[in-house]
Structures are given as C-alpha cells and as structure tokens.
Design a protein around this motif. Structure first.
Motif, PDB file in Angstrom:
ATOM      1  N   VAL A  76       0.884  -1.166   0.000  1.00  0.00           N
ATOM      2  CA  VAL A  76       0.000   0.000   0.000  1.00  0.00           C
ATOM      3  C   VAL A  76       0.918   1.211   0.000  1.00  0.00           C
ATOM      4  N   MET A  77       0.760   2.057  -0.998  1.00  0.00           N
ATOM      5  CA  MET A  77       1.664   3.194  -1.182  1.00  0.00           C
ATOM      6  C   MET A  77       0.937   4.511  -0.943  1.00  0.00           C
ATOM      7  N   HIS A  78       1.533   5.354  -0.093  1.00  0.00           N
ATOM      8  CA  HIS A  78       1.099   6.738   0.059  1.00  0.00           C
ATOM      9  C   HIS A  78       2.002   7.537  -0.863  1.00  0.00           C
ATOM     10  N   ARG A  79       1.395   8.217  -1.844  1.00  0.00           N
ATOM     11  CA  ARG A  79       2.182   8.823  -2.918  1.00  0.00           C
ATOM     12  C   ARG A  79       1.791  10.265  -3.156  1.00  0.00           C
ATOM     13  N   THR A  80       2.787  11.063  -3.552  1.00  0.00           N
ATOM     14  CA  THR A  80       2.585  12.443  -3.965  1.00  0.00           C
ATOM     15  C   THR A  80       3.586  12.770  -5.059  1.00  0.00           C
ATOM     16  N   ASP A  81       3.311  13.826  -5.811  1.00  0.00           N
ATOM     17  CA  ASP A  81       4.309  14.318  -6.752  1.00  0.00           C
ATOM     18  C   ASP A  81       5.058  15.500  -6.156  1.00  0.00           C
ATOM     19  N   GLY A  82       4.834  15.767  -4.869  1.00  0.00           N
ATOM     20  CA  GLY A  82       5.526  16.854  -4.187  1.00  0.00           C
ATOM     21  C   GLY A  82       4.806  18.191  -4.247  1.00  0.00           C
ATOM     22  N   THR A  83       3.680  18.235  -4.975  1.00  0.00           N
ATOM     23  CA  THR A  83       2.899  19.466  -5.034  1.00  0.00           C
ATOM     24  C   THR A  83       1.706  19.335  -4.093  1.00  0.00           C
ATOM     25  N   ASP A  84       0.908  20.399  -4.019  1.00  0.00           N
ATOM     26  CA  ASP A  84      -0.317  20.295  -3.233  1.00  0.00           C
ATOM     27  C   ASP A  84      -1.535  20.073  -4.128  1.00  0.00           C
ATOM     28  N   HIS A  85      -1.291  19.680  -5.387  1.00  0.00           N
ATOM     29  CA  HIS A  85      -2.392  19.413  -6.305  1.00  0.00           C
ATOM     30  C   HIS A  85      -3.194  18.222  -5.789  1.00  0.00           C
ATOM     31  N   PRO A  86      -4.513  18.378  -5.609  1.00  0.00           N
ATOM     32  CA  PRO A  86      -5.335  17.299  -5.058  1.00  0.00           C
ATOM     33  C   PRO A  86      -5.247  15.988  -5.846  1.00  0.00           C
ATOM     34  N   ARG A  87      -5.071  16.065  -7.168  1.00  0.00           N
ATOM     35  CA  ARG A  87      -5.002  14.854  -7.998  1.00  0.00           C
ATOM     36  C   ARG A  87      -3.786  13.995  -7.654  1.00  0.00           C
ATOM     37  N   GLU A  88      -2.782  14.590  -7.032  1.00  0.00           N
ATOM     38  CA  GLU A  88      -1.537  13.883  -6.756  1.00  0.00           C
ATOM     39  C   GLU A  88      -1.333  13.544  -5.281  1.00  0.00           C
ATOM     40  N   GLN A  89      -2.407  13.498  -4.525  1.00  0.00           N
ATOM     41  CA  GLN A  89      -2.361  13.066  -3.121  1.00  0.00           C
ATOM     42  C   GLN A  89      -3.084  11.734  -3.070  1.00  0.00           C
ATOM     43  N   ARG A  90      -2.327  10.641  -3.021  1.00  0.00           N
ATOM     44  CA  ARG A  90      -2.914   9.330  -3.267  1.00  0.00           C
ATOM     45  C   ARG A  90      -2.531   8.293  -2.220  1.00  0.00           C
ATOM     46  N   VAL A  91      -3.433   7.353  -2.073  1.00  0.00           N
ATOM     47  CA  VAL A  91      -3.121   6.114  -1.371  1.00  0.00           C
ATOM     48  C   VAL A  91      -3.535   5.003  -2.328  1.00  0.00           C
ATOM     49  N   GLU A  92      -2.587   4.086  -2.598  1.00  0.00           N
ATOM     50  CA  GLU A  92      -2.809   3.111  -3.661  1.00  0.00           C
ATOM     51  C   GLU A  92      -2.445   1.707  -3.188  1.00  0.00           C
ATOM     52  N   TRP A  93      -3.327   0.772  -3.522  1.00  0.00           N
ATOM     53  CA  TRP A  93      -3.109  -0.639  -3.217  1.00  0.00           C
ATOM     54  C   TRP A  93      -2.561  -1.291  -4.478  1.00  0.00           C
ATOM     55  N   PHE A  94      -1.443  -1.978  -4.345  1.00  0.00           N
ATOM     56  CA  PHE A  94      -0.848  -2.723  -5.454  1.00  0.00           C
ATOM     57  C   PHE A  94      -1.026  -4.206  -5.182  1.00  0.00           C
ATOM     58  N   TRP A  95      -1.712  -4.875  -6.089  1.00  0.00           N
ATOM     59  CA  TRP A  95      -2.051  -6.292  -5.960  1.00  0.00           C
ATOM     60  C   TRP A  95      -1.334  -7.092  -7.036  1.00  0.00           C
ATOM     61  N   THR A  96      -1.073  -8.363  -6.748  1.00  0.00           N
ATOM     62  CA  THR A  96      -0.607  -9.301  -7.761  1.00  0.00           C
ATOM     63  C   THR A  96      -1.583 -10.467  -7.808  1.00  0.00           C
ATOM     64  N   ALA A  97      -1.613 -11.124  -8.957  1.00  0.00           N
ATOM     65  CA  ALA A  97      -2.432 -12.331  -9.112  1.00  0.00           C
ATOM     66  C   ALA A  97      -1.702 -13.283 -10.042  1.00  0.00           C
ATOM     67  N   ILE A  98      -1.755 -14.567  -9.704  1.00  0.00           N
ATOM     68  CA  ILE A  98      -1.163 -15.584 -10.561  1.00  0.00           C
ATOM     69  C   ILE A  98      -2.233 -16.522 -11.124  1.00  0.00           C
ATOM     70  N   ALA A  99      -3.483 -16.308 -10.736  1.00  0.00           N
ATOM     71  CA  ALA A  99      -4.595 -17.126 -11.237  1.00  0.00           C
ATOM     72  C   ALA A  99      -5.754 -16.212 -11.623  1.00  0.00           C
ATOM     73  N   TRP A 100      -6.356 -16.503 -12.780  1.00  0.00           N
ATOM     74  CA  TRP A 100      -7.511 -15.758 -13.269  1.00  0.00           C
ATOM     75  C   TRP A 100      -8.144 -16.569 -14.385  1.00  0.00           C
ATOM     76  N   ASP A 101      -9.345 -16.189 -14.756  1.00  0.00           N
ATOM     77  CA  ASP A 101     -10.039 -16.820 -15.875  1.00  0.00           C
ATOM     78  C   ASP A 101     -10.071 -15.849 -17.044  1.00  0.00           C
ATOM     79  N   ARG A 102      -9.950 -16.370 -18.237  1.00  0.00           N
ATOM     80  CA  ARG A 102      -9.970 -15.651 -19.516  1.00  0.00           C
ATOM     81  C   ARG A 102      -8.603 -15.047 -19.831  1.00  0.00           C
ATOM     82  N   GLU A 103      -8.345 -14.958 -21.104  1.00  0.00           N
ATOM     83  CA  GLU A 103      -7.082 -14.381 -21.577  1.00  0.00           C
ATOM     84  C   GLU A 103      -7.159 -12.859 -21.495  1.00  0.00           C
ATOM     85  N   PRO A 104      -6.148 -12.199 -20.906  1.00  0.00           N
ATOM     86  CA  PRO A 104      -6.194 -10.737 -20.820  1.00  0.00           C
ATOM     87  C   PRO A 104      -6.013 -10.082 -22.192  1.00  0.00           C
TER      88      PRO A 104
END
Length: 153
Positions: A76-104
């Motif tokens: 889980v990443m708390h991220r910014t571009d160093g500005t106070d622009h609201p679009r760049e104040q983020r909290v992001e979940w990074f997931w991985t998967a090794i199983a799924w159905d259908r070809e991407p």
C-alpha cells in the motif's frame, strides 16, 4: 497552518506469469499517455473496498475474471508528486495475481492500445517511477507492505 486534503484511493493489478508481468500501454487519457502501466488500475469507487476495485478494474480493462482471494497485496503506497495538487495526493493498493479466468486483452481501446507480458528483468520504457519502484520490489523481493513515494525525507 497547512490545509487538509483528501487522498485519492486507487487499486493496481499486476498479473504475474512466472517472472513476467502484464503491462498496458496507455493512450488518449491525458494521464500517463505513452507509458507502460499496470495491466489494470483505477480509482476505488464509493461503497467498494480496494480489493473489490481491483477485481472490477481487471474485468473492465483486461476482460479477466479474478476472485477476491486470487489477489495478493504487494504494498500500500502513500504517494505524492511533491505538489499540493489534489489529484496527486494518493493512497494506492498494489495487488498481484497468478490465477484468473480468460485471456487478458485490451477492453478499453480508448485508454490503452496494447497489453504485453514483460520480464521483471527487462521492463519497457517508460514506466511511471512509482510503479517501477513496485515492480523492482516484486523482482528483488522484500517489498514492504507499506511504502511511500515522492515525499522528501
């Protein structure tokens, strides 16, 4: 006194196949166009969890079916571009998967023009720096469950 801001929540999904990861090439969105990015990613919608958002985004962007239990939290990443622009104040979940159905495959050609498997040892250029930090962590191991990007230490 500093002003308060809201964090934008987002979920990213890296489909894994051995030492390879699926990335998409963004186009015509106005954000990170021309960059190779996570196979699926997007904002967490009201009323859904970050895990539910990851499942939904994978279906919308890649046409794959993920079960919630197929997802493994990478960081889980708390991220910014160093500005106070609201679009760049983020909290992001990074997931991985090794199983799924259908070809991407590209499901939203107005946002992405290609998906391709890449070795974690030979990633394309450009990849957004914050995503590259996660991909390097997946490659090297030891990715912390909580991470930050863009903050001055």
């Amino acid at each position: 006194m500093a002003h308060a801001f809201a964090l934008i929540p987002a979920s990213y999904v890296f489909l894994r196949r051995g030492d390879e990861v699926l990335l998409q090439l963004r186009r015509n969105t106005g954000y990170m166009d021309g960059h190779w990015v996570a196979g699926a990613a997007g904002h967490v919608e009201p009323g859904e969890t970050a895990r539910q958002a990851a499942v939904r985004e994978a279906a919308e962007e890649l046409g794959v079916v993920l079960r919630p239990q197929d997802l493994e939290l990478a960081t889980v990443m708390h991220r910014t571009d160093g500005t106070d622009h609201p679009r760049e104040q983020r909290v992001e979940w990074f997931w991985t998967a090794i199983a799924w159905d259908r070809e991407p495959v590209v499901q939203e050609p107005h946002k992405a023009v290609e998906v391709r498997w890449w070795s974690l040892d030979a990633l394309p250029d450009p990849v957004p720096d914050y995503e590259l930090s996660v991909l390097h962590g997946l490659r090297d191991g030891g990715l912390p469950v909580e991470s930050t990007f863009g903050f001055v230490s």
